[in-house]
Motif scaffolding. Structure first.
Motif, PDB file in Angstrom:
ATOM      1  N   CYS A  32      -4.993   1.029  -1.787  1.00  0.00           N
ATOM      2  CA  CYS A  32      -5.512   0.709  -0.462  1.00  0.00           C
ATOM      3  C   CYS A  32      -6.482   1.779   0.039  1.00  0.00           C
ATOM      4  N   GLN A  85     -10.785  -0.840  -5.493  1.00  0.00           N
ATOM      5  CA  GLN A  85      -9.811  -0.734  -4.410  1.00  0.00           C
ATOM      6  C   GLN A  85      -8.481  -0.389  -5.039  1.00  0.00           C
ATOM      7  N   CYS A  91     -12.511  -2.562   4.949  1.00  0.00           N
ATOM      8  CA  CYS A  91     -11.513  -3.588   4.685  1.00  0.00           C
ATOM      9  C   CYS A  91     -10.847  -3.890   6.014  1.00  0.00           C
ATOM     10  N   HIS A 125      -7.287  -7.825  -0.086  1.00  0.00           N
ATOM     11  CA  HIS A 125      -8.293  -7.021   0.606  1.00  0.00           C
ATOM     12  C   HIS A 125      -9.426  -7.930   1.028  1.00  0.00           C
ATOM     13  N   HIS A 138      -6.806  -3.652   6.000  1.00  0.00           N
ATOM     14  CA  HIS A 138      -6.257  -2.301   6.050  1.00  0.00           C
ATOM     15  C   HIS A 138      -7.272  -1.447   6.799  1.00  0.00           C
ATOM     16  N   ASN A 171     -10.479  -5.354  -7.309  1.00  0.00           N
ATOM     17  CA  ASN A 171      -9.220  -5.163  -6.582  1.00  0.00           C
ATOM     18  C   ASN A 171      -8.131  -4.796  -7.583  1.00  0.00           C
ATOM     19  N   CYS A 192       0.834  -1.198   0.000  1.00  0.00           N
ATOM     20  CA  CYS A 192       0.000   0.000   0.000  1.00  0.00           C
ATOM     21  C   CYS A 192       0.871   1.252   0.000  1.00  0.00           C
TER      22      CYS A 192
END
Lengths: 270, 593, 259, 68, 201
Positions: free
Chosen positions: A109, A106, A176, A134, A179, A128, A59
């Motif tokens: 991040c 996403q 998420c 994720h 994260h 993603n 990320c």
């Protein structure tokens, strides 16, 4: 390394789509009035810290600049993005559920978009774009929860039918868990009259049929407000929502506890 | 005593008359005959064994080739279990892991050794016409089957199957999808076990043939007897725990949910999770392991019983130290109730408590050593007959030895710090149950097959089954011990995330291929199992020249088991008695004969 | 098959107490090997010597094998020795004999699905108050913004720094489910139980950067719950702390907002 | 253990319970002064002689029945 | 297949060594497992209570007089079930049936009082999720209530469709009533422990 500028542009475009939710729709009565305005903050800006993306090197590597929590953003002129504005009461018609999905990406991040509106039953397409895992955890109250993972880049899941949000609910939080800073909010409605404030806090709801409504605003950090509003055919009504204090109405049971702590294990007390 | 003799007579008369006029579905489906129920248990459990193994083979693909789309099966699995690119998803991995454990323990191995072999063999070995409560016996099977079907159906329900591990630790299990169905399935399975264990104890105590004193019981019956007590007394606490967790999930109580939880950023209680707090997550672990440690002995004791039978029969000599073995397993049974917390050394319990449980754990290893040593010494001076069942029974000994020995570092809290919840644990208990108990099960199948069908299984296919199985089992589980020593955590979907996982990824590759070849190695067994039932060599009632009572009955035994009443005159394993021409002397043969 | 100090046998040990655990594991495996080989020799000998063949009949006379009794007693004694001489002292040292907080570095670790949040007391040496109601994307442990002790606290995610050659006390707690704080290289493992704060301690002997694993199944992304622990020299540790100290509230310009 | 034996155990426990609960209720009455406690305590203590009488009657009447 | 029972030894006649018939032995084993079940729940209760900072006194939130009446009802029902069994031994089926019906009646009274208790709790918005105390209260008394319900069904069977056995096999019928009586005594005994520990302490 993703080009930050390009991401920003893309995201602005995404917000643009969400703002004009009413363009995509048909079914119920559509009008010609427009409601538009701004979302503003007159209180002191919140203190914030940059998001620590050290949790996942993948990320951190996607950003050259520090990232800040989207919900706390305030532009220098006091305008705020990511407010969700919608007609709360007064809409009578029944509106079709569109088959085009709402896309959530996403990226770096972060969820793009951070706040969006949709019609109950509308499919959700979750993508993603990150080279990391994720999981997408929706925390609705009236709809069914979902929680699944997308462990690598390029995966996407389309949620439709009973899998998507089927009942109106403002707002559904999406999170998420890998994260912890990542969150998004979905405003699920039964009609297409909603908007999300963008740059300059501006928003616009088009094609509103003439009538009396309750116009409402929701913001993650500042809470909700409502105002009665009346529109005539072809007219454009403007309203500026101004938050004057930290109205943060978090529906939490405040308890006197320390996070994740409790009695110290007796046996191994230092 | 006369009552018993009379009972057996009546059983025979009645059975012979009765066996014929029952319609098919009463005779083979809703039967109350312990033999039919035993076969039903065996076949159902073998199917679940294969199913549980298949789940693991899919997981092993993800471990050997992390993130790669699953070949073939990928397209069969629903979107919750696989990613959009048909690779196994983390959720799917957890579902399969939890269900593999649950199925193997509660739906495959225990029903096989207790429900299957116990049901079929125990009444025969004690000379009884049936179990003490035949209808309860049938209820036990149907309860087991419904529990199994509920577990199986959970894969297709909204929310999917359980995904919090077979241990279902709270609070995770309380907030995870699929767990409610798992708990309901467990309540049915526990009910089945309770009914079964009551039946076994009453049968063994009340229905023994005249002359069959406790110390003339075959070791297998002893093993079942101790096992039944473990099931009877250890399962209710799990039932209590299941009820409490069910309340937590559906009534919103907080027995296992402490105060101040923040799940996914939401402070509890919320509408979806109305838990007010105040509960204790460790309470679940105590209740769970109070069951689950005795459960380990439920898995292993009947297996030891089968091995003892097969060893005595094929060494053609009495078991060495029969009495010490019996005392050892009784002691094992008692001790198994006070070792449970060695599964919890890492939960922050005090050192005094840790040491108590470490000490009891060291003590409980002694009776296992006694049994193993006795079985190995039983080989001394033998005249070994290497048939398929004996090969599996022999292989059980070193495999169980590895499984038992690797338990030592886990039983000491200090070394457990490094090894707890690593692949070392997986290697350890799989050595006990996979090449251990499952090999004993195979030995039992080959051994008692002629009794059930009147035909022998093929020796050739038996050997083709045995050697690859033995090799593959070690190829699968030995690497896990090395992975565990490296510190690789278990239940890791993508081992490459960790340094330790990257270091030992090669072993995952080896293990996985071992597992897939093991699956191929079971094909000869499956063929043998069905083919021999119709085309196997027909054999006499006592093809292995065995001494215990089940071989005094016809093969297959009729309803009521024995054609004439049986009485017992001597110890169970009088093989090669000095001064007699025959090398075996059945228990029921009168001395003047 | 080498990465980051991992080998075929036990991984690299960078703690001061780890050698005792390793020694115990070695001793146990030697015992296991002796027993297994001992059994194996008898076993193999029997397999060869006592096969069925024409004219050979099993010897039913019970052999009086004293050897087995000695073996069993030997095992029991060896286990007792392991327990009393090795396991007990190690356990007591690791679990009970905590160093004084004044002489150690104290760190809070708040576990959650699926991250390890580190919390350092900062310059004043006092941890700020935390409360769930303050939990936000930029305040994952719910540090109370009104508590003056908290203003200098350092918060990290999945990243711990500790000084070398100095005792470190880690106070473990969890926001949601049970996790397990495992650092194989430090021979440290402790379940993190929600509703409890469990302290552990260790002292690192070598510099480096190692994995923190979650050893207890905690949900669908359990495998992603990986943190890193950096063992620094005193100077580097102080430097890192300084770099992490929250200074003035950052000036956020319009360009920093990314919609 | 037959039903008779279990009944003996049961009646003994019931006796202990009535005594204990009676005493406890009277004490609660003295503490809180609520009349309900007095009624409950008196009723419970009154049960004690009844149970004793029943116990003797039961043992005499079921003399023939075994304990096993 | 009631005929199967004939082939199995000691279904009716006691075993010469153990001195009991199969059913009684089985029932005691079942009760042993029940002891473990309720024992585990009681232990959980103790553990949770000890671990809690505060815990309401049972008498301050629960209806003790009602529960006292319930206790007396259950004790009486144990007496009637023993009497039913005794009457069967005296070959007096008619009287035994009356005693069994009395037992069922008392058990129903217990359930009705339980229902009144529960509904007044719900009226005051006290649910299992309210707090740990109510959670345990509802779980423990609810599980006990299920046991009472099971007992009612068994006794109903004995006076209803199962009564035919009295004509064909009176000895076995008497044994069955004894086993049910053992179970019933156990259920009552559990209540005698539950009542003080939940309502009074």
């Amino acid at each position: 390394m993703v080009n930050v500028k390009r991401v920003a542009v893309l995201c602005l475009a995404a917000v643009g789509v969400a703002v004009s939710g009413s363009d995509v729709l048909a079914g119920g009565p559509m009008g010609t009035a427009t409601i538009k305005g701004k979302a503003m903050l007159s209180a002191a800006k919140p203190s914030m810290r940059a998001i620590d993306m050290g949790a996942d090197k993948a990320c951190a590597a996607m950003h050259s600049k520090p990232q800040y929590p989207q919900g706390k953003m305030v532009f220098p002129d006091g305008s705020i993005p990511y407010a969700f504005i919608y007609l709360k009461d007064g809409v009578t018609g029944k509106y079709d559920t569109p088959s085009t999905p709402v896309e959530i990406d996403q990226q770096g991040c972060m969820y793009r978009p951070h706040v969006f509106g949709m019609i109950a039953g509308q499919p959700l397409l979750i993508k993603n774009n990150d080279d990391t895992a994720h999981n997408i955890h929706a925390l609705p109250k009236k709809n069914a929860q979902f929680n699944f993972s997308q462990p690598k880049k390029g995966l996407e899941n389309k949620l439709e039918g009973s899998k998507t949000f089927t009942r109106p609910e403002v707002m559904v939080k999406i999170k998420c868990d890998v994260h912890p800073w990542m969150s998004a909010y979905a405003g699920v409605l039964s009609h297409p009259f909603f908007a999300v404030s963008g740059k300059g806090g501006e928003w616009e709801i088009k094609n509103v049929p003439a009538g009396k409504y309750t116009l409402a605003i929701w913001h993650e950090e500042w809470g909700t407000m409502e105002v009665p509003i009346e529109v005539a055919d072809g007219a454009t009504v403007e309203h500026t929502f101004t938050y004057s204090k930290a109205a943060a109405q978090r529906d939490v049971n405040v308890r006197e506890v320390t996070v994740g702590s409790g009695p110290i294990a007796r046996a191994s007390n230092p | 005593m006369s009552a018993a003799t009379h009972g057996s007579h009546a059983g025979h008369d009645h059975g012979a008359a009765h066996g014929h006029d029952l319609p098919f579905w009463r005779k083979y489906v809703f039967s109350v005959d312990h033999k039919v129920i035993g076969v039903q248990y065996t076949i159902t459990a073998l199917v679940f064994l294969l199913f549980g193994f298949s789940l693991m083979m899919i997981m092993r693909y993800q471990l050997a080739y992390p993130g790669r789309p699953l070949p073939i099966v990928g397209s069969w699995l629903g979107p919750g279990l696989v990613n959009a690119d048909r690779s196994l998803s983390p959720d799917g991995y957890n579902v399969f892991g939890a269900m593999h454990g649950t199925i193997m323990v509660f739906l495959a191995v225990v029903p096989l050794v207790v429900g299957g072999f116990g049901n079929y063999v125990v009444p025969l070995q004690i000379g009884a016409p049936d179990m003490a409560f035949p209808r309860l016996n049938a209820a036990s099977y149907w309860s087991y089957l419904s529990g199994g079907l509920v577990m199986f159906a959970s894969f297709f329900m909204k929310g999917g199957a359980a995904q919090s591990g077979w241990t279902s630790y709270a609070p995770l299990a309380v907030i995870s999808p699929g767990q409610t169905v798992w708990l309901l399935g467990m309540v049915l399975l526990i009910t089945s076990s309770l009914l079964g264990s009551v039946n076994f104890i009453v049968t063994i105590v009340q229905l023994r043939a005249p002359g069959l004193s406790f110390f003339r019981l075959p070791f297998f019956v002893w093993a079942q007897f101790v096992t039944a007590f473990l099931l009877l007394l250890a399962f209710p606490p799990l039932e209590a725990a299941a009820i409490l967790q069910l309340m937590d999930r559906i009534a919103g109580t907080s027995f296992f949910m402490p105060t101040g939880l923040v799940v996914s950023g939401q402070i509890l209680p919320t509408e979806a999770l109305p838990h007010t707090g105040g509960g204790s997550p460790l309470l679940w672990q105590h209740l769970f392991w109070f069951l689950a440690h005795p459960e380990v002995y439920v898995l292993i004791l009947p297996a030891m019983g089968i091995v003892a039978e097969v060893v005595a029969n094929n060494t053609r000599k009495p078991l060495w130290g029969y009495r010490s073995m019996v005392y050892a397993i009784i002691f094992l049974g008692f001790m198994s109730f006070i070792v449970w917390a060695h599964h919890m050394f890492m939960t922050g319990m005090g050192t005094k408590l840790s040491l108590f449980f470490a000490t009891t754990t060291m003590i409980i290893s002694i009776p296992s050593v006694v049994v193993l040593t006795a079985l190995i010494l039983s080989l001394w001076g033998a005249a070994m007959r290497f048939n398929s069942q004996f090969l599996f029974a022999l292989a059980f000994l070193p495999m169980f030895a590895i499984g038992g020995l690797t338990g030592l570092p886990l039983g000491l809290p200090a070394s457990d710090i490094h090894l707890h919840d690593t692949y070392y644990v997986i290697g350890h208990f799989h050595y006990v149950v996979a090449p251990g108990t499952i090999f004993a099960i195979f030995a039992g199948v080959y051994h008692w097959y002629p009794k059930v069908t009147g035909r022998k299984m093929s020796e050739l296919l038996g050997r083709v089954h045995f050697w690859p199985s033995l090799i593959c089992m070690n190829v699968i589980f030995l690497p896990m011990l090395f992975q565990g020593l490296q510190g690789l955590s278990r239940r890791t979907y993508d081992p490459l995330v960790y340094d330790a996982g990257q270091a030992v990824q090669g072993w995952h590759f080896v293990s996985s291929w071992g597992a897939w070849i093991l699956a191929i190695a079971q094909i000869p067994f499956i063929i043998n199992f069905f083919w021999s039932a119709v085309a196997g060599k027909k054999v006499s009632d006592n093809p292995w020249d065995a001494t215990t009572l089940e071989w005094a009955a016809p093969s297959p035994p009729p309803h009521g088991n024995f054609l004439k009443s049986v009485s017992v005159y001597r110890d169970p394993y009088v093989y090669s008695p000095p001064g007699r021409p025959s090398d075996f002397w059945p228990q029921n043969q009168p001395p003047e004969d | 098959m080498m990465a980051g100090g991992y080998s075929l046998w036990l991984p690299v040990d960078v703690s001061k107490h780890g050698f005792e655990i390793d020694r115990l594991i070695y001793a146990l495996h030697i015992l296991m090997a002796v027993l297994f080989v001992g059994w194996g020799i008898v076993f193999a000998y029997c397999l060869v010597r006592f096969r069925q063949r024409p004219g050979h009949r099993a010897d039913a006379v019970v052999i009086k094998a004293k050897a087995s009794k000695y073996a069993e007693i030997g095992v029991a004694v060896f286990e007792a020795v392991l327990l009393l001489a090795f396991a007990v002292p190690v356990l007591a040292r690791v679990k009970n004999q905590f160093p004084s907080e004044a002489e150690s570095e104290v760190v809070r670790v708040v576990a959650e699905q699926f991250a390890w949040n580190g919390h350092y007391a900062g310059a004043d040496g006092v941890f700020g108050r935390t409360d769930p109601k303050f939990i936000a994307p930029d305040n994952l442990i719910g540090l109370d913004p009104n508590d003056p002790h908290g203003t200098d606290d350092i918060i990290t995610v999945n990243e711990l720094h500790v000084p070398v050659n100095k005792p470190v006390i880690v106070r473990l707690s969890s926001k949601d489910v049970i996790h397990s704080f495992a650092v194989p290289a430090l021979r440290v493992k402790q379940d993190v139980i929600p509703g409890m704060t469990i302290p552990i301690w260790f002292e690192a002997a070598r510099l480096g950067e190692f994995d923190i694993q979650c050893a207890q199944l905690c949900g669908n992304n359990h495998f992603k719950m990986r943190g890193r622990i950096h063992i620094d020299t005193d100077a580097a540790f102080a430097e890192w702390k300084k770099s992490k100290a929250p200074g003035e509230a950052p000036k956020v310009s319009e360009e920093d907002f990314q919609l | 253990m037959s039903l008779k034996a279990f009944h003996v155990v049961f009646v003994t426990v019931a006796l202990l319970f009535c005594t204990g609960f009676g005493v406890w209720s009277i004490r609660s009455y003295l503490r809180f002064g609520d009349g309900v406690w007095l009624v409950l305590g008196a009723a419970s203590l009154a049960c004690v002689p009844v149970l004793v009488w029943y116990f003797r009657w039961f043992l005499r009447k079921l003399k023939r029945v075994g304990y096993l | 297949m009631s005929a199967t029972a004939e082939v199995i030894p000691h279904t009716v006649e006691p075993h010469p060594v153990t001195g009991v018939y199969n059913g009684k032995f089985g029932m005691w084993l079942f009760l042993a497992s029940e002891i473990m079940l309720f024992g585990a729940l009681f232990s959980s209760y103790v553990l949770l209570r000890v671990g809690s900072a505060e815990w309401p006194h049972g008498y301050s939130v629960l209806n003790v007089p009602l529960a006292t009446v319930n206790t007396m009802v259950l004790i009486t029902s144990s007496v009637t079930v023993v009497m039913a069994w005794y009457c069967l031994q005296l070959n007096d089926f008619g009287k035994a049936r009356l005693y069994l019906l009395a037992t069922i009646g008392l058990a129903l009274v217990f359930m009705v009082i339980k229902y009144i208790e529960y509904s007044s709790k719900f009226e005051h918005h006290h649910y299992p999720r309210t707090n740990l105390f109510y959670g345990l209260y509802f779980t423990l008394t609810g599980l006990h209530g299920l046991h009472v319900l099971g007992g009612i069904l068994v006794f109903l069977y004995f006076v209803g469709p199962g009564a035919g056995m009295w004509k064909t096999d009176p000895h076995r019928y008497t044994n069955r009533v004894e086993c049910a009586g053992l179970y019933w005594h156990f259920v009552d005994l559990v209540w005698i422990f539950l009542f003080p520990s939940i309502y009074l302490l």
